[in-house]
Scaffold this motif. Structure first.
Motif, mmCIF file in Angstrom:
data_model
loop_
_atom_site.group_PDB
_atom_site.id
_atom_site.type_symbol
_atom_site.label_atom_id
_atom_site.label_comp_id
_atom_site.label_asym_id
_atom_site.label_seq_id
_atom_site.Cartn_x
_atom_site.Cartn_y
_atom_site.Cartn_z
ATOM 1 N N ASP A 182 106.842 91.876 126.145
ATOM 2 C CA ASP A 182 106.429 91.357 124.843
ATOM 3 C C ASP A 182 105.469 92.348 124.200
ATOM 4 N N GLU A 183 105.989 93.158 123.332
ATOM 5 C CA GLU A 183 105.203 94.178 122.639
ATOM 6 C C GLU A 183 104.278 94.909 123.605
ATOM 7 N N SER A 222 108.209 86.380 120.357
ATOM 8 C CA SER A 222 107.450 86.058 121.567
ATOM 9 C C SER A 222 107.841 84.687 122.083
HETATM 10 MG MG LIG Z 1 104.520 88.143 119.496
#
Ligand SMILES: [Mg+2]
Ligand SMILES: Nc1ncnc2c1ncn2[C@@H]1O[C@H](COP(=O)(O)OP(=O)(O)OP(=O)(O)O)[C@@H](O)[C@H]1O
Lengths: 601, 484, 257
Positions: C178-179, C58
């Motif tokens: 991000d995810e 991240s």
């Molecule tokens: Mg993360």
């Protein structure tokens, strides 16, 4: 706010890192550029603010240090401000009271191992700041040459000392916050022995001023307090080291709770017990209740008693209510009511033999405490004063505030439980009460209690104005307290209730053992906030003419013949006193909040 | 079961206390009637819409209530403005601004309000006397132990016509604003809504300054309305009011039911919902009953005051009201040493008003500042990040994302502060500002009617609190974030 | 498998560099979150970033969007180097779209307003135009009927698709994810992944942090494996899933597959 984030990064947290980061501490010039002059608008703001601050500071200093100010009025009336009309020859009681609080504070600090460590650099930064401020005061205040010089000297010394310490130590030296506090207090108290502040006193109504240091009756006890604090702190640590931390904490918490009562009714007021009467009346009453009530409770706390227990408890309640129909000692009625409450609560605390015995012991303790207290209150006092209450000033403020907090807490919890309960009648009653109290200004309630409360009492019951007003404070505060507790109750997730139910707990057990402990924990910060509010609200006592700190400062001192018209000085002094108390509490609550992790996201 | 027991217990205790109080009051022959409301009280109050020669005690109390409302509403506005500034300043990137605002907050909220009010009051009273030498500072500001005077603007006869002119101007300005916004949205070209609206308003203001007599035709119109009201029989109005109250309640209940039913079936009504609806309906019936039976005088009073109002407007708009609509005067000492003769020469805050006003405003602003700051910080960090990720500038993110959400967070505690401020104005009693508490105290000191006066106080403040919470709640519900 | 293979043999050697990172390091206080990360992402390339929790995935992509600022090294996006210069940042941000794990939709605005906000205020588009574009985007992510609802009324999968539409509304040249599916229930994951696959096929440059191995296999041109703030291994999905070179990658794969 992302920028906010990046400016905060500088704090090093973990010391175990293998790769050194760039040290982002900015040199002063860059720091100023970043924080003060980052844009044209910012620069203008900075300049304007600096000018305004300088003007205000100059005005304040000009006021405070003007030769016309009667600060000697404050100095001379110190005792009046802090303790009102408390008799001078008994003053040692005041110090003993303070000593009790200090000792409890020291012990608690030790037992809870309070106090962290701070970076020396941040302390030194404060050193520079304070030194600079002192120099600034020297420049701005309307002083004569020599006085100004002494300010420069002190400020310069502070800065130089900070600098010296900074160059002698390295970046990440830390110091204990408690040690720093102790050094500060010691310097302040020590200065009373060294620096000739002058000695002011009222002797036979005339002001007497002499040179030299502060009176020994002030600096002596203060020094003892500092020493006491240190000793009890180490004692507390010893205790915490030697025994399991659980029970000293419990004992201390209870001592804190009991301390206002003990201080007010036993130290400051000092009841003149009639021991013959005690032997013939109180002791038998105690034995009857402790033994008879104890047996009853032991039986009721049995898990197998079932429906019969409830009936017996209800009968107890009716009997207790009946005591009000025939004339008898007030103590007997109160204890009977108390017994009924214990009887009703017995199923909640039922259990094996040991648990039942514990319940009975608590009951006996309550009987003893109540009896002792009520007897003390009803005995004549050895300390008499010429005003309506035996003490005044800040002491009165603190007494009313602490009694209010202690008394309104259980009431507030009950109101909150009632408001969130699923029984509509309770909910409506509690809601009506809370919203009514929150809808009217406190002063109207206060006037009501000070003027009209006696009218609502039975013929033979007498209540002093202070007591009436404290009841008013309590009822008022309880409504707000209830809202805070309700906030805590609402923050508890359903799962907790369900889990408790799954364990087969009764509603009462669920509430007492599962829900309340969690809810109260969450409500601690708002409750501290409310304590601060109550503390500030005690100033309203001045409006109804009780001799609290504000009344002394506003109405008593400025009317003394030697100090006519010195109101502003006294009000400033009172403001500082109030401010210190409230600020200390709010800082404490912020620390607590951080520790409890409330408000973290 | 437990509920009934508790209810009986509480009622019993209350009944005991009340009977006790009744006995005691009778024993000490303390009067408890409300008759003082109807009788001339023979008191004077410090300031207000009337200060002496009150026809009734009720009128004197009303003066006190108006004073309370005056100081509370002015205080709410001022404290909000100052508080928002303080809150934003606490988040400023400018170190000194941030520090100064936090010192402001930490100082003011940790000193009891009463101490602050008394201090400000004392500062005023220790100032010098009014005298010709200590005249206004550059002619604009005058501070003395008689209070604070600033220049004041006052309306002349033409002001009503001018205001009517401006009302039309406001409508046009609204349209201009709308037009510019539409233009921006539809074509993408930058519009100037604020500039356009402001321009229109100022044009109207200037033209109206000279042309306002053209609005004189409104006079006869108002006159007609007044005549119509005069002709209306009392009973008709009574009926209208009663029906209106019930219709409003029914409409409200309908709306409430509609809001409870979303999409599919209706959500199950809780006890509280029923309670609300029954309460609303019973309230409206009660109002209707009151209008028809209990207080028939109300409608004639309404009719009369409505007629008087429109007749007044008729006078004000009538012909012969030309000339300048407004004039201004700087503070000026008309008669040295006698402040009462300031007259229209300046807007004067008495030390009593000033002490309470500045006290509550500063104190409340400190709290509002903390609330605003907390509200802004409470907007989740992800929102700011998302805003910058789609390319909004900091100021745009603040305006479109942070502030709207912060406002929702801030509203309930802000409402609480408004309540506190209103209640705190009652501390006026410590410095003698003529608010409802002070006037009430004067009255009961004179008549001995302590209990009734206290009841009136409490009812008055309860009404204020209720009004504020209803308003705040209204916005709160309207602004509530939509959830599933 | 053949589909995945065809994706991974896409020849991008001629494409221009979209993102270049060179020795990027970042510290949180004393803690080093990124340790000299270097990577180049070509135009139209789809890169999946894998790695254990706390490995800095991240942090890295947030640096690319300048939501975090790095202390060392260079990041160049579409030829513009990220510095503290505000104008650069604004330019980059409107070229790089980002989709968050927690959606971060604006709860006080309708879906349509969420999407049109930036086009109107940053790109200065007329509202009508922005709205029709937004509706087209909603159509593309499969929820045209939700335009006038509030985010709170949508399911997680729908919210995430709105978030994708919101990012796309700025017509970015790069999308960062991000995810995007970790906060979703299994049945919603597919709908979001389908949208992302469609996006990849349309030629968008994408960096995707995800634990969805199926998606990585099928769509990625390259996979980057990170651990402890460092890039440990880079390779095609085929290489990565069949015979990774590094032991740590093997360990990670054995735990996750
Ligand atoms: Mg993360
Ligand atoms: N604001 C911050 N302050 C301090 N440390 C942080 C911060 N943000 C991230 N970190 C640390 O940096 C490291 C990398 O975090 P990052 O969020 O990039 O990991 P990640 O690979 O995305 O993990 P996950 O798969 O759990 O999302 C972690 O150890 C984390 O604790």
């Amino acid at each position: 706010m992302t920028d906010q984030q990046t400016t905060d990064v500088a704090e090093p947290e973990e010391e175990t890192s293998n790769l050194p980061p760039k040290v982002p501490r900015l040199p002063p010039g860059e720091w100023m550029k970043k924080n003060l002059f980052s844009s044209v608008g910012n620069s203008i703001l900075t300049v304007v603010f600096v000018l305004v601050i300088l003007a205000i500071t100059r005005g304040l200093l000009g006021f405070a240090f003007s030769p016309e100010r009667r600060w000697d009025a404050t100095a001379t009336n110190m005792r009046l401000l802090f303790a009102g009309a408390y008799p001078q020859n008994q003053f040692v009681r005041m110090w003993v009271s303070l000593g009790i609080v200090v000792a409890l504070g020291g012990l608690s600090t030790g037992v809870w191992r309070a106090g962290g460590r701070m970076y020396l650099t941040s302390l030194l930064l404060k050193g520079y700041g304070v030194g600079g401020a002192v120099v600034l005061v020297g420049i701005l205040a309307p002083f004569s040459g020599s006085a100004r010089l002494s300010y420069f000297l002190v400020g310069g010394l502070l800065i130089a000392a900070s600098f010296a310490v900074q160059s002698a130590t390295d970046e990440d030296t830390t110091v204990g916050t408690l040690a720093v506090g102790l050094v500060g207090v010691s310097i302040a108290v020590g200065s009373f022995w060294v620096i000739p502040y002058g000695h002011h006193a009222f002797i036979d109504g005339a002001q007497v001023v002499s040179d030299g240091t502060v009176a020994a009756t002030t600096k002596g006890p203060l020094t003892v307090m500092v020493i006491l604090a240190v000793l009890t702190y180490f004692l507390g640590r010893e205790i915490a080291d030697r025994v399991d931390a659980g029970w000293p904490r419990k004992v201390l918490s209870l001592s804190w709770l009991a301390s206002p009562v003990v201080i007010v009714f036993f130290v400051l007021r000092d009841p003149d017990f009639d021991y013959g009467h005690i032997a013939t009346t109180e002791v038998p009453i105690f034995l009857a209740y402790a033994v008879g009530g104890g047996l009853l409770l032991f039986a009721l706390a049995s898990p197998r008693i079932g429906e019969v227990g409830r009936i017996i408890a209800a009968v107890t309640l009716i009997a207790a209510a009946a005591t009000f129909l025939t004339p008898m000692l007030q103590v007997i009625r109160i204890l009977a009511l108390m017994l009924a409450v214990f009887a009703l609560a017995a199923p909640t605390f039922s259990g094996n033999r040991a648990a039942r015995l514990r319940y009975v012991t608590v009951w006996a303790g309550v009987v003893l405490g109540l009896l002792w207290l009520i007897t003390a209150i009803n005995s004549p006092a050895t300390v008499e004063s010429n005003s309506s209450f035996f003490t005044g000033g800040l002491a009165l403020t603190l007494i009313v505030a602490s009694f209010t907090m202690i008394l309104s807490f259980p009431l507030g919890v009950i109101l909150a439980l009632a408001r969130t309960s699923n029984m509509p009648l309770f909910r409506v009653m509690s809601t009506t009460y809370i919203e009514f109290v929150r809808g009217v200004p406190f002063i109207t309630i206060l006037i009501f209690f000070s003027v009209l409360f006696p009218l609502f009492l039975p013929e033979n019951m007498e209540v002093t104005e202070i007591a009436a007003v404290t009841i008013g404070f309590t009822l008022f505060s309880a409504a707000y307290m209830a809202e805070n507790v309700r906030g805590g109750l609402q923050s508890i997730r359903r799962g907790q209730y369900e889990a408790a139910e799954a364990l087969g707990m009764t509603t009462a057990q669920k509430t007492v053992f599962i829900i309340l402990p969690q809810a109260l924990r969450v409500s601690i910060p708002p409750l501290v906030g409310q304590t601060i509010g109550t503390y500030k609200e005690t100033s309203l006592l001045a409006i109804i003419g009780l001799f609290d700190l504000l009344f002394v400062a506003r109405s008593l001192i400025p009317n003394q013949t030697s100090f006519i018209g010195s109101v502003r000085e006294q009000l400033l002094f009172a403001s500082v006193i109030y401010w210190m108390g409230a600020y200390a509490m709010s800082r404490a609550s912020q620390n607590l909040e951080r520790k409890l992790g409330v408000g973290e996201r | 079961m437990a509920q009934v027991g508790a209810l009986i217990l509480v009622l019993g205790a209350l009944g005991f206390l009340v009977s006790q109080a009744g006995d005691n009051l009778r024993a000490r022959s303390i009067p408890t009637g409300f008759d003082f409301i109807e009788q001339p009280p023979g008191i004077q109050v410090g300031e207000g819409i009337q200060t002496r020669d009150f026809e009734t005690g009720g009128r004197a109390l009303w003066v006190g209530m108006v004073n309370t409302l005056r100081i509370a509403s002015a205080g709410i506005v001022a404290a909000t403005v100052l508080g928002v500034i303080v809150g934003l300043a606490r988040l400023s990137h400018n170190w000194i601004v941030q520090k100064v605002s936090s010192v402001f907050v930490e100082t003011l909220r940790n000193i009891p309000l009463l101490v602050q009010i008394i201090f400000i009051f004392t500062v005023f009273t220790t100032l010098g006397n009014v005298s010709l030498d200590s005249g206004p500072i550059h002619g604009w500001l005058h501070i003395s132990n008689k209070g604070l005077s600033v220049p004041r603007v006052f309306g002349l006869n033409g002001s009503f016509q001018w205001l009517a002119f401006m009302a039309i101007g406001a409508l046009v300005a609204r349209w201009a604003h709308h037009h510019q916004v539409r233009k921006q949205e539809e074509t993408g070209q930058l519009g100037y809504p604020i500039v356009a609206a402001g321009g229109v308003l100022s044009v109207f203001g200037i033209v109206g300054w000279f042309a306002h007599p053209v609005m004189g035709f409104l006079g006869p119109v108002f006159g007609l309305i007044a005549d119509a009201l005069d002709g209306l029989p009392e009973e008709t109005l009574q009926l209208i009011l009663a029906v209106l109250s019930i219709v409003v309640a029914i409409l409200w209940i309908r709306r409430f039911l509609k809001s409870m039913s979303s999409g599919g079936g209706r959500a199950k009504l809780t006890d509280d919902d029923w309670f609300r609806m029954i309460f609303a309906f019973a309230g409206s019936v009660l109002v209707a009953f009151a209008v028809l039976v209990v207080w028939p005088g109300l409608s004639s009073w309404l009719l009369n005051s409505g007629r008087d109002f429109f007749q007044l407007l008729d006078d004000r708009f009538g012909s012969g009201n030309g000339g300048r609509p407004f004039d201004g005067k700087r503070p000026d000492i008309v008669k040295p040493g006698n402040f009462a003769n300031y007259g229209p020469a300046g807007l004067t805050l008495t030390p009593f008003f000033a002490a309470v006003f500045f006290g509550v405003v500063l104190y409340t602003a400190a709290f509002i500042g903390e609330i605003v700051r907390g509200g802004i910080l409470a907007v989740p960090k992800g929102q700011t990040e998302a805003a910058s990720a789609i390319g909004l500038k900091r100021s745009q993110a603040l305006r479109h994302i942070i502030l709207p959400q912060a406002f929702r967070i801030v509203l309930p505690p802000l409402g609480n502060q408004y309540l506190n401020l209103t209640k705190n104005t009652s501390l006026a009693i410590a410095v003698g500002y003529a608010d409802v508490v002070q006037v009430g105290q004067t009255i009961y000191n004179q008549t001995g009617r302590t209990l009734p006066v206290m009841a009136i106080w409490m009812l008055f403040y309860l009404a204020c609190s209720l009004t504020i919470s209803v308003v705040v709640n209204f916005f709160n519900v309207r602004l509530k974030l939509v959830e599933r | 498998m053949s589909d995945a293979a065809s994706a991974s043999v896409r020849d991008l050697s001629g494409a221009t560099n979209m993102i270049e990172c060179e020795g990027v390091s970042k510290w949180y206080g004393d803690f080093q979150a990124l340790n000299s990360v270097s990577a180049t992402i070509k135009e139209q390339e789809v890169v999946v970033v894998l790695g254990p929790s706390g490995s800095g995935k991240s942090t890295w992509i947030r640096c690319i969007n300048k939501l975090e600022h790095h202390q060392e090294g260079r990041i160049v996006v579409d030829g513009v180097e990220l510095t503290n210069d505000l104008r650069n940042i604004e330019k980059i941000r409107s070229e790089v779209g980002m989709v968050f794990q927690q959606f971060n939709l604006f709860p006080h605005l309708t879906v349509l307003d969420n999407i049109t906000l930036a086009p109107i205020w940053v790109r200065k588009k007329p509202r009508g135009e922005a709205e029709s574009a937004a509706r087209a985007l909603l159509d593309r992510v499969g929820i045209p009927e939700q335009a006038d609802k509030y985010p709170g009324q949508l399911s997680g999968g729908q919210q995430q698709r709105v978030a994708i539409a919101r990012a796309l509304a700025m017509e970015p040249r790069v999308m960062l994810f991000d995810e995007p599916t970790s906060a979703l229930d299994p049945e919603m994951i597919k709908e979001v992944l389908d949208v992302m696959k469609g996006l990849a096929r349309s030629g968008m440059t994408m960096i995707v942090v995800t634990h969805e191995m199926g998606f990585a296999r099928e769509v990625a041109d390259r996979i980057i494996f990170m651990e402890d703030g460092m890039i440990v291994e880079v390779g095609t999905p085929e290489h990565f899933f069949t015979n990774p070179t590094e032991d740590r990658t093997k360990l990670f794969l054995s735990q996750i597959l």
